[in-house]
Write an enzyme that holds these catalytic residues in place. Structure first.
Site, short mmCIF file in Angstrom:
data_model
loop_
_atom_site.label_atom_id
_atom_site.label_comp_id
_atom_site.label_asym_id
_atom_site.label_seq_id
_atom_site.Cartn_x
_atom_site.Cartn_y
_atom_site.Cartn_z
N ALA A 1 -5.07 -22.62 4.29
CA ALA A 1 -4.92 -22.70 5.75
C ALA A 1 -3.49 -22.94 6.20
O ALA A 1 -3.17 -22.78 7.38
CB ALA A 1 -5.81 -23.81 6.30
N GLU B 1 5.20 3.51 6.45
CA GLU B 1 5.82 2.31 7.02
C GLU B 1 7.32 2.50 7.06
O GLU B 1 7.90 3.15 6.19
CB GLU B 1 5.50 1.07 6.18
CG GLU B 1 4.04 0.70 6.07
CD GLU B 1 3.87 -0.54 5.22
OE1 GLU B 1 4.30 -1.62 5.66
OE2 GLU B 1 3.32 -0.43 4.12
N ASP C 1 -11.16 -5.25 3.42
CA ASP C 1 -10.15 -4.21 3.52
C ASP C 1 -9.85 -4.12 5.01
O ASP C 1 -10.64 -3.57 5.78
CB ASP C 1 -10.68 -2.88 2.98
CG ASP C 1 -9.61 -1.78 2.99
OD1 ASP C 1 -8.77 -1.80 3.91
OD2 ASP C 1 -9.62 -0.93 2.10
N HIS C 2 -8.71 -4.68 5.43
CA HIS C 2 -8.49 -4.81 6.88
C HIS C 2 -8.39 -3.46 7.59
O HIS C 2 -8.57 -3.39 8.81
CB HIS C 2 -7.25 -5.67 7.18
CG HIS C 2 -5.95 -5.04 6.81
ND1 HIS C 2 -5.31 -5.29 5.61
CD2 HIS C 2 -5.15 -4.18 7.47
CE1 HIS C 2 -4.19 -4.61 5.56
NE2 HIS C 2 -4.06 -3.92 6.67
N ASP D 1 0.61 -17.92 5.61
CA ASP D 1 1.00 -16.97 6.65
C ASP D 1 -0.19 -16.21 7.22
O ASP D 1 -0.24 -15.95 8.43
CB ASP D 1 2.01 -15.98 6.05
CG ASP D 1 2.68 -15.12 7.11
OD1 ASP D 1 3.21 -15.70 8.09
OD2 ASP D 1 2.65 -13.90 6.99
N LEU D 2 -1.16 -15.85 6.39
CA LEU D 2 -2.32 -15.09 6.88
C LEU D 2 -3.11 -15.89 7.90
O LEU D 2 -3.50 -15.38 8.95
CB LEU D 2 -3.22 -14.69 5.72
CG LEU D 2 -4.52 -13.98 6.10
CD1 LEU D 2 -4.23 -12.63 6.75
CD2 LEU D 2 -5.43 -13.80 4.90
N LYS E 1 -2.03 -18.29 9.78
CA LYS E 1 -1.23 -18.46 10.99
C LYS E 1 -1.18 -17.18 11.83
O LYS E 1 -1.37 -17.22 13.05
CB LYS E 1 0.20 -18.88 10.61
CG LYS E 1 1.11 -19.13 11.80
CD LYS E 1 2.48 -19.59 11.36
CE LYS E 1 3.44 -18.44 11.29
NZ LYS E 1 4.85 -18.85 11.06
N HIS F 1 -7.19 1.05 0.81
CA HIS F 1 -7.14 1.64 2.16
C HIS F 1 -7.33 3.16 2.15
O HIS F 1 -8.14 3.70 2.90
CB HIS F 1 -5.80 1.32 2.84
CG HIS F 1 -5.47 -0.13 2.89
ND1 HIS F 1 -6.42 -1.11 3.03
CD2 HIS F 1 -4.28 -0.78 2.83
CE1 HIS F 1 -5.83 -2.29 3.05
NE2 HIS F 1 -4.53 -2.11 2.93
#
Length: 496
Positions: free
Chosen positions: A16, A221, A182-183, A19-20, A22, A245
């Site tokens: 918690a 990217e 898998d976002h 970085d993820l 937050k 992905h």
């Protein structure tokens, strides 16, 4: 209306302070709370090694909401933050899990939560197995309510490691309790692939090898590896992007229509599509795949270093930052249709999109030269913009009688940007409600690793002849153009 007892839960976030949590998790949980998707009967426990207090966690949650520019209703912010609690935890200590269990039991009583528990592992992958084991052995999983384990990628680094990790987790959780993230599957337009295909009578009859000449999937990217050099140099674009992905998007595009829109049926059809992927043996890899590594260059007017000069990267690294490939699916629907994929860092544009190119009309009356008739395209824009474009041929507005491409656009972001959920918000909401459709089943993970391992092993045995082989700010190595040119195709521009 969703039953309150089904969505009331305790969410434990391992990692918690990272970085993820937050950047993604705290704002997503707040948005679910603000929209009423998460009722008053919930608790969030942050677990990490740092010696924080409950108040320290709440201050960091508030800061994350401010930094993410989340629209906050100050009238209920304090009420929201009161649901957050913190525990300092050593993931290798039984006593830590016993303390966590006591805290969960206390909060379930305080907030009237019916023993529904979600464990989110925002940690390094080597801790996934031990955490799952301790959750089981120390009694944190329960029989009264539901248990769900959410896991970030990477799920292993090859098929044997993924299988070992899966076996460890399955000792503590059933397959239907495991939510592998898998976002990309949380992105609005990726989920819209099914709607475009199965809710539109003009597309599904054409969705086959009789009408489609090729499909192109690009995820590019402009950023380099940034602070992830240490991780990325052991992973590379193939395992970081293609295994999850890119192959997930291939499966959604290639799957047969499910008999109903349920998790089981959709997953079943995706698995069938992945099973139909034609394997690429080691001696065929150079014929079907291209790898690249960026050198110094100019991105958006800024001079940037090459990959080998990035922090924590081996100066002689053989790691690829670009992959292009030709995938073939050996089934009745797709036989003979190439699926081209490409993904890379430090490219000219940040863009994720899918281009479906339809076959030319036989004996087209308007065809005189190569410039006369443009192929029909369906373009699905995933990021940074969201939407759909259809490219048709129309008559030029002059006296020549020639044709010109006409682009019809539906821009999702321009009409509904403020109400479009972040991928993590969508995935968290699905997991709380027990909808695993947009999470990957073990069979999907295993088939993807099996396919990718052949390519990776071939590349490991032979050092790349010329790395770096594309400039930062370009469209990747020239060899990726040749991959399509040998079939008579070319990559469609990123700005289509």
């Amino acid at each position: 209306m969703t039953n309150r007892n089904e969505t009331s839960c305790t969410i434990v976030i391992f990692g918690a302070t990272g970085d993820l949590a937050k950047r993604k998790l705290f704002p997503s949980i707040y948005n679910l709370f603000a929209k009423g998707e998460l009722g008053p009967n919930f608790a969030v426990i942050g677990a990490a090694r740092r010696n924080w207090s409950h108040e320290t966690l709440r201050e960091n949650v508030k800061k994350s909401l401010d930094e993410s520019k989340t629209e906050i209703n100050e009238d209920h912010l304090d009420d929201f933050l009161a649901h957050f609690h913190y525990i300092s935890l050593d993931v290798t200590s039984k006593e830590s899990y016993q303390n966590l269990n006591r805290l969960i039991n206390d909060l379930e009583g305080e907030f009237n939560i019916p023993c529904n528990r979600m464990f989110y592992l925002a940690m390094a992958p080597q801790f996934f197995g031990p955490i799952a084991s301790y959750l089981k052995s120390e009694g944190l999983t329960n029989e009264t309510g539901w248990n769900r384990l959410m896991i970030e990628k990477p799920f292993g680094h090859d098929l044997p490691s993924a299988r070992q990790l899966n076996n460890e987790i399955r000792e503590a959780f059933r397959e239907d309790e495991i939510y592998r993230i898998d976002h990309y599957l949380g992105k609005e337009m990726v989920q819209n692939i099914e709607v475009i295909r199965f809710a539109n009578a003009i597309f599904e009859p054409l969705w086959n090898n009789r009408h489609i000449s090729n499909i192109q999937i690009t995820s590019s990217e402009t950023l380099g590896v940034e602070e992830r050099g240490g991780y990325y140099d052991k992973s590379g674009a193939l395992r970081d992007m293609v295994q999850n992905h890119m192959l997930q998007m291939v499966a959604l595009l290639a799957m047969e229509p499910p008999i109903r829109l349920t998790t089981e049926e959709i997953r079943s059809e995706k698995i069938k599509a992945l099973r139909a992927l034609r394997p690429v043996s080691g001696d065929q890899v150079d014929e079907y795949f291209v790898r690249g590594q960026y050198g110094p260059g100019n991105v958006k007017g800024n001079e940037v270093p090459g990959y080998r000069s990035e922090p924590n990267v081996d100066p002689d690294s053989n790691t690829e930052t670009f992959v292009a490939g030709k995938l073939l699916i050996d089934n009745f629907r797709w036989a003979g249709v190439p699926f081209y994929i490409r993904t890379g860092k430090r490219m000219a544009e940040k863009s994720t999109k899918i281009a479906i190119q339809f076959k030319e009309m036989p004996m087209n009356l308007y065809y005189k030269t190569d410039e006369d008739v443009h192929p029909n395209l369906l373009v699905i824009h995933i990021q940074p913009e969201e939407g759909i474009s259809l490219i048709l041929n129309g008559e030029k507005l002059d006296l020549s009688g020639q044709t010109t491409p006409v682009k019809l656009d539906y821009a999702h972001t321009s009409t509904d940007k403020l109400n479009t959920p972040e991928a993590y918000e969508k995935l968290l909401n699905d997991a709380i409600k027990g909808d695993a459709t947009n999470f990957t089943h073990w069979d999907e993970v295993a088939l993807s690793w099996k396919y990718v391992d052949e390519i990776f092993n071939a590349w490991q045995q032979k050092k790349a002849a010329q790395f770096p082989n594309y400039e930062a700010g370009s469209l990747g190595p020239k060899e990726s153009e040749h991959l399509l040119a040998q079939d008579g195709f070319h990559w469609w521009p990123l700005d289509w």
